[in-house]
Design a protein around this motif. Structure first.
Motif, PDB file in Angstrom:
ATOM      1  N   LEU A 135       0.858  -1.175   0.177  1.00 31.64           N
ATOM      2  CA  LEU A 135       0.008  -0.085   0.025  1.00 31.64           C
ATOM      3  C   LEU A 135       0.873   1.269  -0.161  1.00 31.64           C
ATOM      4  O   LEU A 135       0.724   2.169  -0.779  1.00 31.64           O
ATOM      5  CB  LEU A 135      -0.876   0.024   1.324  1.00 31.64           C
ATOM      6  CG  LEU A 135      -2.063  -0.983   1.211  1.00 31.64           C
ATOM      7  CD1 LEU A 135      -2.704  -1.144   2.553  1.00 31.64           C
ATOM      8  CD2 LEU A 135      -3.007  -0.618   0.249  1.00 31.64           C
ATOM      9  N   LEU A 136       1.779   1.221   0.734  1.00 33.02           N
ATOM     10  CA  LEU A 136       2.736   2.244   1.022  1.00 33.02           C
ATOM     11  C   LEU A 136       3.342   2.717  -0.355  1.00 33.02           C
ATOM     12  O   LEU A 136       3.571   3.930  -0.736  1.00 33.02           O
ATOM     13  CB  LEU A 136       3.571   2.203   2.123  1.00 33.02           C
ATOM     14  CG  LEU A 136       4.694   3.486   2.263  1.00 33.02           C
ATOM     15  CD1 LEU A 136       4.004   4.657   2.500  1.00 33.02           C
ATOM     16  CD2 LEU A 136       5.765   2.912   3.383  1.00 33.02           C
ATOM     17  N   GLY A 137       3.807   1.625  -1.218  1.00 30.25           N
ATOM     18  CA  GLY A 137       4.365   1.847  -2.561  1.00 30.25           C
ATOM     19  C   GLY A 137       3.550   2.047  -3.731  1.00 30.25           C
ATOM     20  O   GLY A 137       4.019   2.510  -4.813  1.00 30.25           O
ATOM     21  N   SER A 138       2.170   2.231  -3.320  1.00 29.35           N
ATOM     22  CA  SER A 138       1.279   2.352  -4.454  1.00 29.35           C
ATOM     23  C   SER A 138       1.082   3.629  -4.985  1.00 29.35           C
ATOM     24  O   SER A 138       0.227   3.744  -5.880  1.00 29.35           O
ATOM     25  CB  SER A 138      -0.054   1.520  -4.017  1.00 29.35           C
ATOM     26  OG  SER A 138      -0.536   2.154  -3.119  1.00 29.35           O
ATOM     27  N   SER A 139       1.376   4.715  -4.114  1.00 28.96           N
ATOM     28  CA  SER A 139       0.836   5.897  -4.637  1.00 28.96           C
ATOM     29  C   SER A 139       1.521   6.423  -5.483  1.00 28.96           C
ATOM     30  O   SER A 139       3.062   6.464  -5.546  1.00 28.96           O
ATOM     31  CB  SER A 139       0.949   7.035  -3.324  1.00 28.96           C
ATOM     32  OG  SER A 139       0.539   8.173  -3.684  1.00 28.96           O
ATOM     33  N   ARG A 140       1.144   7.429  -6.430  1.00 34.13           N
ATOM     34  CA  ARG A 140       2.002   8.056  -7.417  1.00 34.13           C
ATOM     35  C   ARG A 140       2.368   9.384  -6.785  1.00 34.13           C
ATOM     36  O   ARG A 140       3.262   9.977  -7.358  1.00 34.13           O
ATOM     37  CB  ARG A 140       1.098   8.239  -8.688  1.00 34.13           C
ATOM     38  CG  ARG A 140       0.792   7.039  -9.644  1.00 34.13           C
ATOM     39  CD  ARG A 140      -0.144   7.447 -10.890  1.00 34.13           C
ATOM     40  NE  ARG A 140      -1.454   7.854 -10.310  1.00 34.13           N
ATOM     41  CZ  ARG A 140      -2.415   8.660 -10.909  1.00 34.13           C
ATOM     42  NH1 ARG A 140      -1.988   9.139 -12.146  1.00 34.13           N
ATOM     43  NH2 ARG A 140      -3.415   9.062 -10.365  1.00 34.13           N
ATOM     44  N   ALA A 141       1.656   9.860  -5.661  1.00 32.72           N
ATOM     45  CA  ALA A 141       2.107  11.087  -5.172  1.00 32.72           C
ATOM     46  C   ALA A 141       3.415  11.072  -4.166  1.00 32.72           C
ATOM     47  O   ALA A 141       3.637   9.991  -3.797  1.00 32.72           O
ATOM     48  CB  ALA A 141       1.071  11.658  -4.330  1.00 32.72           C
ATOM     49  N   ALA A 142       4.144  11.974  -4.230  1.00 31.96           N
ATOM     50  CA  ALA A 142       5.337  11.848  -3.006  1.00 31.96           C
ATOM     51  C   ALA A 142       4.773  11.795  -1.841  1.00 31.96           C
ATOM     52  O   ALA A 142       5.554  10.802  -1.236  1.00 31.96           O
ATOM     53  CB  ALA A 142       5.949  13.229  -3.138  1.00 31.96           C
ATOM     54  N   MET A 225     -11.112  11.607 -13.160  1.00 30.82           N
ATOM     55  CA  MET A 225     -10.805  10.026 -13.016  1.00 30.82           C
ATOM     56  C   MET A 225     -11.625   9.167 -13.859  1.00 30.82           C
ATOM     57  O   MET A 225     -12.479   9.545 -14.461  1.00 30.82           O
ATOM     58  CB  MET A 225     -11.191   9.594 -11.541  1.00 30.82           C
ATOM     59  CG  MET A 225     -10.346  10.749 -10.370  1.00 30.82           C
ATOM     60  SD  MET A 225      -8.521  10.557 -10.226  1.00 30.82           S
ATOM     61  CE  MET A 225      -8.688   9.006  -9.453  1.00 30.82           C
ATOM     62  N   PRO A 226     -10.780   7.926 -14.306  1.00 25.96           N
ATOM     63  CA  PRO A 226     -11.388   6.900 -15.023  1.00 25.96           C
ATOM     64  C   PRO A 226     -13.022   6.638 -14.670  1.00 25.96           C
ATOM     65  O   PRO A 226     -13.903   6.473 -15.501  1.00 25.96           O
ATOM     66  CB  PRO A 226     -10.716   5.718 -14.823  1.00 25.96           C
ATOM     67  CG  PRO A 226      -9.295   6.005 -14.548  1.00 25.96           C
ATOM     68  CD  PRO A 226      -9.572   7.366 -13.817  1.00 25.96           C
ATOM     69  N   ASP A 227     -13.263   6.925 -13.383  1.00 20.23           N
ATOM     70  CA  ASP A 227     -14.676   6.507 -12.719  1.00 20.23           C
ATOM     71  C   ASP A 227     -15.736   7.810 -13.115  1.00 20.23           C
ATOM     72  O   ASP A 227     -16.887   7.649 -12.780  1.00 20.23           O
ATOM     73  CB  ASP A 227     -14.763   6.198 -11.467  1.00 20.23           C
ATOM     74  CG  ASP A 227     -14.482   7.295 -10.275  1.00 20.23           C
ATOM     75  OD1 ASP A 227     -14.068   8.503 -10.971  1.00 20.23           O
ATOM     76  OD2 ASP A 227     -14.208   6.965  -9.245  1.00 20.23           O
ATOM     77  N   GLY A 228     -15.232   8.869 -13.723  1.00 17.38           N
ATOM     78  CA  GLY A 228     -16.012  10.263 -13.942  1.00 17.38           C
ATOM     79  C   GLY A 228     -15.997  11.012 -12.744  1.00 17.38           C
ATOM     80  O   GLY A 228     -16.395  12.250 -12.836  1.00 17.38           O
ATOM     81  N   GLY A 229     -15.470  10.709 -11.491  1.00 18.89           N
ATOM     82  CA  GLY A 229     -15.273  11.690 -10.588  1.00 18.89           C
ATOM     83  C   GLY A 229     -13.681  12.227 -10.668  1.00 18.89           C
ATOM     84  O   GLY A 229     -13.050  12.334 -11.593  1.00 18.89           O
ATOM     85  N   TRP A 230     -13.881  12.971  -9.307  1.00 16.95           N
ATOM     86  CA  TRP A 230     -12.363  13.817  -9.179  1.00 16.95           C
ATOM     87  C   TRP A 230     -11.786  13.508  -7.632  1.00 16.95           C
ATOM     88  O   TRP A 230     -12.547  13.087  -6.745  1.00 16.95           O
ATOM     89  CB  TRP A 230     -12.591  15.164  -9.167  1.00 16.95           C
ATOM     90  CG  TRP A 230     -12.586  15.842 -10.657  1.00 16.95           C
ATOM     91  CD1 TRP A 230     -11.634  16.148 -11.542  1.00 16.95           C
ATOM     92  CD2 TRP A 230     -13.566  15.914 -11.496  1.00 16.95           C
ATOM     93  NE1 TRP A 230     -12.016  16.632 -12.441  1.00 16.95           N
ATOM     94  CE2 TRP A 230     -13.582  16.282 -12.803  1.00 16.95           C
ATOM     95  CE3 TRP A 230     -15.016  15.604 -11.318  1.00 16.95           C
ATOM     96  CZ2 TRP A 230     -14.295  16.668 -13.723  1.00 16.95           C
ATOM     97  CZ3 TRP A 230     -15.985  15.942 -12.386  1.00 16.95           C
ATOM     98  CH2 TRP A 230     -15.737  16.383 -13.653  1.00 16.95           C
ATOM     99  N   ALA A 231     -10.615  13.432  -7.610  1.00 12.57           N
ATOM    100  CA  ALA A 231      -9.871  13.188  -6.407  1.00 12.57           C
ATOM    101  C   ALA A 231      -9.603  14.567  -5.736  1.00 12.57           C
ATOM    102  O   ALA A 231      -9.801  15.531  -6.318  1.00 12.57           O
ATOM    103  CB  ALA A 231      -8.636  12.218  -6.568  1.00 12.57           C
ATOM    104  N   GLU A 234      -3.800  16.194  -6.484  1.00 15.85           N
ATOM    105  CA  GLU A 234      -3.319  15.612  -7.946  1.00 15.85           C
ATOM    106  C   GLU A 234      -2.529  14.125  -7.620  1.00 15.85           C
ATOM    107  O   GLU A 234      -2.298  13.850  -6.728  1.00 15.85           O
ATOM    108  CB  GLU A 234      -2.149  16.911  -8.473  1.00 15.85           C
ATOM    109  CG  GLU A 234      -2.778  17.860  -8.850  1.00 15.85           C
ATOM    110  CD  GLU A 234      -1.653  18.876  -9.446  1.00 15.85           C
ATOM    111  OE1 GLU A 234      -0.465  18.761  -9.121  1.00 15.85           O
ATOM    112  OE2 GLU A 234      -2.105  19.660  -9.854  1.00 15.85           O
ATOM    113  N   THR A 235      -2.526  13.515  -8.760  1.00 12.52           N
ATOM    114  CA  THR A 235      -1.758  12.273  -8.813  1.00 12.52           C
ATOM    115  C   THR A 235      -2.464  11.228  -7.665  1.00 12.52           C
ATOM    116  O   THR A 235      -1.582  10.477  -7.107  1.00 12.52           O
ATOM    117  CB  THR A 235      -0.054  12.389  -8.797  1.00 12.52           C
ATOM    118  OG1 THR A 235       0.128  13.091  -7.421  1.00 12.52           O
ATOM    119  CG2 THR A 235       0.303  13.070  -9.913  1.00 12.52           C
ATOM    120  N   MET A 236      -3.752  10.936  -7.529  1.00  8.74           N
ATOM    121  CA  MET A 236      -4.207  10.347  -6.543  1.00  8.74           C
ATOM    122  C   MET A 236      -4.891   9.124  -7.226  1.00  8.74           C
ATOM    123  O   MET A 236      -5.470   9.204  -8.613  1.00  8.74           O
ATOM    124  CB  MET A 236      -5.213  11.256  -5.716  1.00  8.74           C
ATOM    125  CG  MET A 236      -4.439  12.014  -4.883  1.00  8.74           C
ATOM    126  SD  MET A 236      -5.533  13.032  -3.726  1.00  8.74           S
ATOM    127  CE  MET A 236      -6.630  11.570  -2.867  1.00  8.74           C
TER     128      MET A 236
END
Length: 478
Positions: A135-142, A225-231, A234-236
């Motif tokens: 999980l810790l390594g899965s994020s694209r954000a810093a 986002m691909p599901d049509g929503g927004w996070a 950024e990079t979430m």
């Protein structure tokens, strides 16, 4: 504590300690307990979590939040680790609390930290440790999913059993990279997507330059986002109803034709996450519905109301059922009573005529009258509003109250309550044209965080709403 345990980066550690010594860092009993433990090794002799931080916190996440904040205190040495902390926390009382990725990561982190603190680290399985690293390594954000608090908790846990793992050094670098100028770390490292939505909405109401508005909308559409929503940042990897509502409302206000594709995808997102009760949760389908989220989703969908009459009607009934007798609603993501009143009233009064006519007009009238009475009675002699009745006036609560009253048709040129509120708001304006407010947003609930740009956004939105009969839903109602 993370840097101390690692024995590295002393200059950065001193910077953090300097911030913890400031009054701002010790504003509440909980904050002070954490800071005093880190600075001076002092233990906390009172239950600052139960008696103060979570006092009156009525939410499905209460048990999980109680454990989380107790573990925060234990990690810094303010309270001892207790065997009771190892008990698994039940989900929501009704069993509908789905697992968002950061909840899973926090839960695993807490398990590792408590077991280690009690000398029972062997009880944590290898699969659990591996999953936490995954999980810790899965994020694209810093900073993991731009959620500093969850990121930090995971690093503290991983350091207990894999201190040399590259994710630890990388994670610390990410944390230090998001420090504010005052030396402190924010609870959320990036809110750019979330803030752009309401900022664009406010600027559109103020008739800002079309080129500026189009740039803001292009920024939002590029981050859908691909599901049509927004996070919210950024990079979430996970969208939420709050950020999605503001983004969709901004696009619909600026140019619904130009952004028809994005708005259609957003509508599909809302339709996919709505609850069986008609309300909307924050993150996951099946989670309990919340007033702020439902109000936001309704306001965003009203741009194409007749096409979503079933969705809007169900949400309207849920909002009406959720209102308290005194005209208020749950507070949830804000300390201010007026926040959800505004979002509910704006939603209910943006309903297209076919929805309002479907047996809801009388209920809407009663609900509006109750909220209106509450706001008028809660008003302070200076013309402003506080978090709750009797609290000193603050800028954000005054904006929310004015927005709620404007949703119900009250305007500055013909209403003395609104006029006094606007006059009070204008006295709070800074020389540079901006506004400064008390912290109001809460995340993780109920911890306060301060995003100063919201002050300017809510003020501009309130002033433009109170000064005009123009309604951003008018296209849907014509």
């Amino acid at each position: 504590m993370l840097l101390r345990r690692r024995g590295s980066l002393p200059t950065q550690a001193e910077r953090l300690l300097s911030y913890l010594a400031t009054p701002q860092a010790q504003a509440t009993g909980f904050d002070a307990a954490v800071a005093q433990a880190v600075l001076h090794g002092r233990t906390c002799g009172t239950d600052v979590v139960g008696d103060e931080l979570l006092a009156g916190f009525d939410h499905f996440s209460l048990a999980r939040k109680r454990l989380l904040f107790d573990v925060y205190l234990a990690v810094v040495g303010a309270v001892p680790f207790e065997p009771s902390m190892l008990r698994p926390v039940k989900a929501a009382a009704d069993g509908r609390d789905n697992t968002v990725t950061w909840i899973e990561m926090i839960t695993l982190s807490v398990r590792v930290l408590v077991a280690d603190g009690l000398g029972r680290g062997s009880e944590v399985t290898g699969a659990e440790r591996d999953r936490l690293l995954e999980l810790l390594g899965s994020s694209r954000a810093a900073v993991w999913e731009n959620y500093t608090a969850a990121h930090l908790m995971a690093l503290l846990a991983v350091q207990r059993y894999a201190s040399e793992h590259p994710l630890v050094d990388r994670g610390i670098k990410g944390l230090l990279g998001c420090l504010n100028a005052d030396g402190g770390a924010p609870s959320m490292s990036n809110l750019d997507v979330f803030t752009t939505g309401p900022a664009g909405l406010a600027l559109a109401r103020a008739k800002a330059e079309p080129a500026l508005l189009h740039r803001m909308c292009d920024y939002l559409t590029a981050r859908q986002m691909p599901d049509g929503g927004w996070a919210f940042g950024e990079t979430m990897g996970h969208s939420d109803v709050d950020a999605s509502s503001y983004a969709a409302a901004c696009l619909a206000t600026v140019d619904p034709v130009r952004h028809q594709g994005a708005l259609t995808r957003a509508a599909e997102y809302f339709r996919g996450i709505v609850g069986k009760d008609g309300g909307f949760p924050t993150y996951m389908k099946g989670d309990p519905s919340e007033v702020g989220m439902t109000g936001g989703a309704v306001s965003a969908l009203a741009w194409n109301g007749p096409d979503h009459a079933d969705l809007l009607g169900g949400a309207a009934r849920w909002l009406l059922d959720a209102q308290h007798e005194d005209g208020t609603f749950e507070r949830s993501w804000s300390l201010s009573e007026a926040n959800t009143i505004w979002r509910a009233m704006w939603a209910l009064h943006s309903m297209p005529t076919p929805v309002q006519a479907a047996g809801l007009e009388a209920r809407l009238t009663r609900a509006s009258a109750a909220s209106e009475r509450f706001l008028i009675n809660a008003r302070n002699p200076d013309g402003g509003w506080g978090y709750r009745p009797g609290d000193p006036s603050d800028m954000a609560s005054t904006c929310y109250s004015l927005l709620a009253l404007s949703a119900m048709g009250r305007r500055v040129d013909r209403d003395p309550v609104v006029q006094a509120g606007v006059e009070h708001l204008l006295t709070r304006q800074d020389p540079d044209g901006g506004f400064t407010a008390l912290p109001d947003q809460v995340a993780p609930r109920p911890l306060l965080f301060d995003a100063p740009v919201f002050s300017d956004i809510w003020a501009l939105l309130a002033l433009t709403s109170c000064d005009s009969d123009w309604n951003w839903h008018s296209r849907a109602q014509e």
